[in-house]
Design a protein around this motif. Structure first.
Motif, mmCIF file in Angstrom:
data_model
loop_
_atom_site.group_PDB
_atom_site.id
_atom_site.type_symbol
_atom_site.label_atom_id
_atom_site.label_comp_id
_atom_site.label_asym_id
_atom_site.label_seq_id
_atom_site.Cartn_x
_atom_site.Cartn_y
_atom_site.Cartn_z
ATOM 1 N N GLY A 114 -14.464 25.030 -8.129
ATOM 2 C CA GLY A 114 -13.685 23.749 -8.650
ATOM 3 C C GLY A 114 -14.528 22.582 -8.582
ATOM 4 N N THR A 131 -7.096 21.691 -17.658
ATOM 5 C CA THR A 131 -6.674 20.317 -16.904
ATOM 6 C C THR A 131 -6.972 20.166 -15.692
ATOM 7 N N ASP A 132 -6.906 19.447 -14.905
ATOM 8 C CA ASP A 132 -7.248 19.004 -13.519
ATOM 9 C C ASP A 132 -6.015 19.738 -12.768
ATOM 10 N N LEU A 189 -14.314 18.801 -10.821
ATOM 11 C CA LEU A 189 -13.143 18.129 -9.888
ATOM 12 C C LEU A 189 -13.736 17.322 -8.688
ATOM 13 N N THR A 214 -10.639 16.108 -3.253
ATOM 14 C CA THR A 214 -9.382 16.800 -3.794
ATOM 15 C C THR A 214 -9.625 18.259 -3.643
ATOM 16 N N ALA A 267 -7.000 23.556 -12.802
ATOM 17 C CA ALA A 267 -8.063 23.705 -12.065
ATOM 18 C C ALA A 267 -7.688 23.863 -10.676
ATOM 19 N N HIS A 268 -6.931 22.669 -10.004
ATOM 20 C CA HIS A 268 -6.428 22.516 -8.606
ATOM 21 C C HIS A 268 -5.769 23.430 -8.393
#
Length: 145
Positions: free
Chosen positions: A27, A2-3, A32, A36, A6-7
């Motif tokens: 990233g 999921t984002d 992504l 961000t 990953a972040h």
């Protein structure tokens, strides 16, 4: 992945000394948004740098209360010559590549640089390196695709 996860991985990677340079490309490579990823990496690295500066100042104050002076605080050798020649900006801008941002901040403080100057140049360096790494990654991916 999921984002959010990953972040979070980018955040953790950007907070680790010497790995900070290598947190942005994966990233962005995983899809992504570059903005961000850059913001997350900058935030992580800046927070840890600021915590390092505050922690170092508290450690030095504690040591001076207990023992008096700090051995080797004046600095000698290559580090002192580099600091005398390039100052805080030079240490901060080379920080991520040669010594790690956190060590560069500690070195500048231990060689007598004012804390405010170290904070400002550390943030400037983090911002410049983040923008450069995001731009280079986006350009590199553009060439590959």
């Amino acid at each position: 992945m999921t984002d959010l996860v990953a972040h979070l991985a980018v955040f953790v990677g950007a907070a680790v000394p010497w790995f900070e340079l290598f947190a942005i490309a994966p990233g962005i490579g995983f899809g992504l948004a570059p903005v961000t990823v850059g913001l997350v990496a900058f935030t992580a690295n800046s927070l840890v740098t600021l915590a390092t500066i505050v922690g170092w100042q508290r450690l030095v104050s504690w040591w001076q209360r207990r023992r008096g002076s700090i051995p080797g605080a004046a600095g000698t050798g290559r580090a002192r010559r580099a600091f005398d020649r390039y100052g805080v900006p030079g240490l901060a801008l080379q920080g991520p590549v040669l010594s790690g941002m956190y060590f560069a901040a500690i070195l500048a403080l231990s060689l007598g640089a004012p804390r405010r100057t170290v904070v400002v140049w550390s943030l400037v360096s983090n911002a410049l390196w983040t923008v450069a790494l995001v731009a280079a990654t986006v350009a590199g991916l553009g060439v590959l695709t």
